[in-house]
Enzyme design. Structure first.
Site, PDB file in Angstrom:
ATOM      1  N   ALA A 158       0.865  -1.179   0.000  1.00 26.14           N
ATOM      2  CA  ALA A 158       0.000   0.000   0.000  1.00 26.14           C
ATOM      3  C   ALA A 158       0.903   1.231   0.000  1.00 26.14           C
ATOM      4  CB  ALA A 158      -0.896  -0.020   1.230  1.00 26.14           C
TER       5      ALA A 158
ATOM      6  N   GLY B 239       0.509  -5.022   0.791  1.00 24.30           N
ATOM      7  CA  GLY B 239      -0.683  -5.084  -0.054  1.00 24.30           C
ATOM      8  C   GLY B 239      -0.428  -5.789  -1.377  1.00 24.30           C
TER       9      GLY B 239
ATOM     10  N   GLU C 115      -0.800  -9.364  -0.637  1.00 28.26           N
ATOM     11  CA  GLU C 115      -2.234  -9.596  -0.401  1.00 28.26           C
ATOM     12  C   GLU C 115      -2.991  -9.645  -1.737  1.00 28.26           C
ATOM     13  OE1 GLU C 115      -2.036  -6.325   2.400  1.00 28.26           O
ATOM     14  OE2 GLU C 115      -2.869  -7.611   3.957  1.00 28.26           O
TER      15      GLU C 115
ATOM     16  N   GLU D 215       4.350  -5.037   7.336  1.00 27.55           N
ATOM     17  CA  GLU D 215       3.518  -4.027   8.006  1.00 27.55           C
ATOM     18  C   GLU D 215       3.993  -3.695   9.423  1.00 27.55           C
ATOM     19  OE1 GLU D 215       2.367  -6.432   6.104  1.00 27.55           O
ATOM     20  OE2 GLU D 215       0.825  -5.633   4.772  1.00 27.55           O
TER      21      GLU D 215
HETATM   22  N1  CO8 Z   1       4.512   3.223  -0.828  1.00 31.56           N
HETATM   23  C1  CO8 Z   1       4.886   4.407  -1.389  1.00 31.56           C
HETATM   24  N2  CO8 Z   1       6.026   4.559  -2.096  1.00 31.56           N
HETATM   25  C2  CO8 Z   1       6.816   3.478  -2.216  1.00 31.56           C
HETATM   26  C3  CO8 Z   1       6.502   2.228  -1.674  1.00 31.56           C
HETATM   27  C4  CO8 Z   1       5.274   2.132  -0.940  1.00 31.56           C
HETATM   28  N3  CO8 Z   1       4.860   0.974  -0.395  1.00 31.56           N
HETATM   29  N4  CO8 Z   1       7.482   1.355  -1.960  1.00 31.56           N
HETATM   30  C5  CO8 Z   1       8.394   2.031  -2.667  1.00 31.56           C
HETATM   31  N5  CO8 Z   1       8.000   3.319  -2.839  1.00 31.56           N
HETATM   32  C6  CO8 Z   1       8.697   4.391  -3.551  1.00 31.56           C
HETATM   33  C7  CO8 Z   1       9.892   4.923  -2.745  1.00 31.56           C
HETATM   34  O1  CO8 Z   1       9.467   5.861  -1.781  1.00 31.56           O
HETATM   35  C8  CO8 Z   1      10.741   5.515  -3.844  1.00 31.56           C
HETATM   36  O2  CO8 Z   1      10.190   6.774  -4.202  1.00 31.56           O
HETATM   37  P1  CO8 Z   1      11.183   8.023  -4.515  1.00 31.56           P
HETATM   38  O3  CO8 Z   1      11.970   7.591  -5.728  1.00 31.56           O
HETATM   39  O4  CO8 Z   1      10.236   9.166  -4.799  1.00 31.56           O
HETATM   40  O5  CO8 Z   1      12.012   8.197  -3.338  1.00 31.56           O
HETATM   41  C9  CO8 Z   1      10.510   4.579  -5.012  1.00 31.56           C
HETATM   42  O6  CO8 Z   1       9.283   3.883  -4.735  1.00 31.56           O
HETATM   43  C10 CO8 Z   1      11.611   3.549  -5.189  1.00 31.56           C
HETATM   44  O7  CO8 Z   1      11.769   2.890  -3.940  1.00 31.56           O
HETATM   45  P2  CO8 Z   1      13.187   2.768  -3.177  1.00 31.56           P
HETATM   46  O8  CO8 Z   1      14.061   3.917  -3.524  1.00 31.56           O
HETATM   47  O9  CO8 Z   1      12.892   2.528  -1.742  1.00 31.56           O
HETATM   48  O10 CO8 Z   1      13.750   1.447  -3.886  1.00 31.56           O
HETATM   49  P3  CO8 Z   1      14.781   0.397  -3.227  1.00 31.56           P
HETATM   50  O11 CO8 Z   1      15.219  -0.474  -4.355  1.00 31.56           O
HETATM   51  O12 CO8 Z   1      15.829   1.084  -2.435  1.00 31.56           O
HETATM   52  O13 CO8 Z   1      13.892  -0.464  -2.193  1.00 31.56           O
HETATM   53  C11 CO8 Z   1      11.943  -1.660  -1.483  1.00 31.56           C
HETATM   54  C12 CO8 Z   1      12.821  -1.235  -2.669  1.00 31.56           C
HETATM   55  C13 CO8 Z   1      12.728  -2.636  -0.593  1.00 31.56           C
HETATM   56  C14 CO8 Z   1      10.718  -2.369  -2.040  1.00 31.56           C
HETATM   57  C15 CO8 Z   1      11.547  -0.422  -0.664  1.00 31.56           C
HETATM   58  O14 CO8 Z   1      11.015   0.555  -1.570  1.00 31.56           O
HETATM   59  C16 CO8 Z   1      10.523  -0.670   0.390  1.00 31.56           C
HETATM   60  O15 CO8 Z   1      10.839  -1.204   1.432  1.00 31.56           O
HETATM   61  N6  CO8 Z   1       9.250  -0.247   0.164  1.00 31.56           N
HETATM   62  C17 CO8 Z   1       8.195  -0.318   1.120  1.00 31.56           C
HETATM   63  C18 CO8 Z   1       7.716  -1.735   1.290  1.00 31.56           C
HETATM   64  C19 CO8 Z   1       6.657  -1.828   2.350  1.00 31.56           C
HETATM   65  O16 CO8 Z   1       6.860  -1.579   3.520  1.00 31.56           O
HETATM   66  N7  CO8 Z   1       5.457  -2.210   1.918  1.00 31.56           N
HETATM   67  C20 CO8 Z   1       4.363  -2.456   2.783  1.00 31.56           C
HETATM   68  C21 CO8 Z   1       3.518  -1.244   2.895  1.00 31.56           C
HETATM   69  S1  CO8 Z   1       2.275  -1.474   4.116  1.00 31.56           S
HETATM   70  C22 CO8 Z   1       1.064  -2.338   3.350  1.00 31.56           C
HETATM   71  O17 CO8 Z   1       1.146  -2.712   2.212  1.00 31.56           O
HETATM   72  C23 CO8 Z   1      -0.110  -2.591   4.199  1.00 31.56           C
HETATM   73  C24 CO8 Z   1      -1.349  -3.003   3.443  1.00 31.56           C
HETATM   74  C25 CO8 Z   1      -2.523  -2.919   4.315  1.00 31.56           C
HETATM   75  C26 CO8 Z   1      -2.740  -1.523   4.771  1.00 31.56           C
HETATM   76  C27 CO8 Z   1      -4.087  -1.310   5.266  1.00 31.56           C
HETATM   77  C28 CO8 Z   1      -4.281   0.158   5.501  1.00 31.56           C
HETATM   78  C29 CO8 Z   1      -5.636   0.488   5.814  1.00 31.56           C
END
Ligand code: CO8
Length: 265
Positions: free
Chosen positions: A71, A116, A119, A139
């Site tokens: 998400a 997500g 999921e 999460e």
């Molecule tokens: N949300 C928003 N932006 C994201 C996300 C995300 N989940 N993942 C990556 N991005 C963005 C980064 O912020 C970055 O943006 P920018 O270039 O503007 O800085 C761009 O994508 C590229 O990402 P990275 O620079 O971080 O790329 P890396 O190769 O260094 O890392 C990763 C890749 C490991 C995938 C890393 O991006 C990461 O850890 N992302 C987040 C993963 C995460 O925690 N996902 C779970 C989110 S929580 C969720 O899904 C819960 C669902 C249920 C929620 C219910 C709510 C009601």
């Protein structure tokens, strides 16, 4: 290849009965914000309404790096509980649509499949992934729990212990481990992802697709019922297949020693 609709964050095309829904926000690693979840829901409605010419749905992510990295954290950061519940409901609505589609669904997993994203993939009927893919429910590293069905669908796929381990650790597993625990059904080199998904789709399309859709439905619905009730449910649907032309064609073709030509009727 035919375009089936235009959406801001989702691409939807149909190639000879195999539709592909691509989550298309590569700059954010295809993270799911509200607009994208709404687009997914609308695209799924289109797929359902094209049941005559779309036989299989493939769901994938844009770019080489990510299926869906979860998400959208930038949207979630300032949300209150009511907004969080609404976002979760939006996702549930779309993911339930995937499960309830008459068409068989395949997640073609091309990279990070997190939160997500996992999921979403878990809502598909099967998962084919490249050996570069990484999976996780991170999460708790953000101070929340999975909210798009992860505590339930992941558990049903890999069992309680493994789901609890993945969710509590919040770390990623690689594709080999995902295959070993039954989270994905196939693992391929990146260049073989599309060919493998097409091979599976084409094999399924040779079969009676009403029967495929019924089997998918009874497997999913039956999994949450007591065994005797689920078996009764199977008997009902099994009997219903004898009301289809496909049953007549499939059995006649076998006895006449020829390939069946199913009309999905
Ligand atoms: N949300 C928003 N932006 C994201 C996300 C995300 N989940 N993942 C990556 N991005 C963005 C980064 O912020 C970055 O943006 P920018 O270039 O503007 O800085 C761009 O994508 C590229 O990402 P990275 O620079 O971080 O790329 P890396 O190769 O260094 O890392 C990763 C890749 C490991 C995938 C890393 O991006 C990461 O850890 N992302 C987040 C993963 C995460 O925690 N996902 C779970 C989110 S929580 C969720 O899904 C819960 C669902 C249920 C929620 C219910 C709510 C009601």
């Amino acid at each position: 290849m035919t375009e089936l609709g235009t959406f801001k964050n989702v691409l939807l095309s149909n190639d000879d009965g195999i539709a592909t829904l691509t989550i298309n926000r590569p700059k954010s690693l295809n993270a799911l914000n509200s607009a994208t979840l709404e687009d997914i829901g609308k695209a799924l409605d289109v797929v359902k309404s094209h049941a005559d010419d779309v036989k299989i749905l493939v769901i994938t992510g844009s770019g080489e790096k990510s299926f869906v990295a979860g998400a959208d954290i930038s949207q979630m950061q300032s949300m209150n509980s009511i907004e969080a519940a609404n976002l979760s409901k939006l996702a549930h609505n779309s993911f339930e649509k995937i499960e309830n589609l008459p068409q068989f669904t395949i997640a073609a997993i091309n990279g990070y499949t997190l939160g997500g994203g996992l999921e979403l993939a878990s809502s598909c009927d099967i998962r084919v992934a490249t050996n570069k893919a990484k999976f996780g429910q991170p999460e708790v590293t953000l101070g929340i729990i999975p909210g798009f069905g992860g505590t339930q669908r992941l558990t049903r796929l890999v069992g309680r212990g493994k789901a609890k381990e993945m969710i509590a650790m919040g770390t990623m597993i690689d594709a080999e481990e995902a295959f070993r625990i039954g989270l994905i059904e196939e693992i391929v080199e990146p260049e073989n992802l599309v060919p493998k998904v097409k091979e599976i789709a084409k094999q399924i399309m040779k079969n009676g697709l009403i029967a495929v859709g019924m089997a998918k439905y009874v497997i999913d619905r039956g999994a949450d019922l007591p065994l005797d009730v689920a078996i009764d449910f199977e008997t009902q649907l099994w009997a219903e297949t004898f009301a289809t032309k496909d049953q007549k064609e499939g059995m006649s073709a076998f006895l006449e020693k020829r390939a069946a030509n199913f009309q999905n009727k």
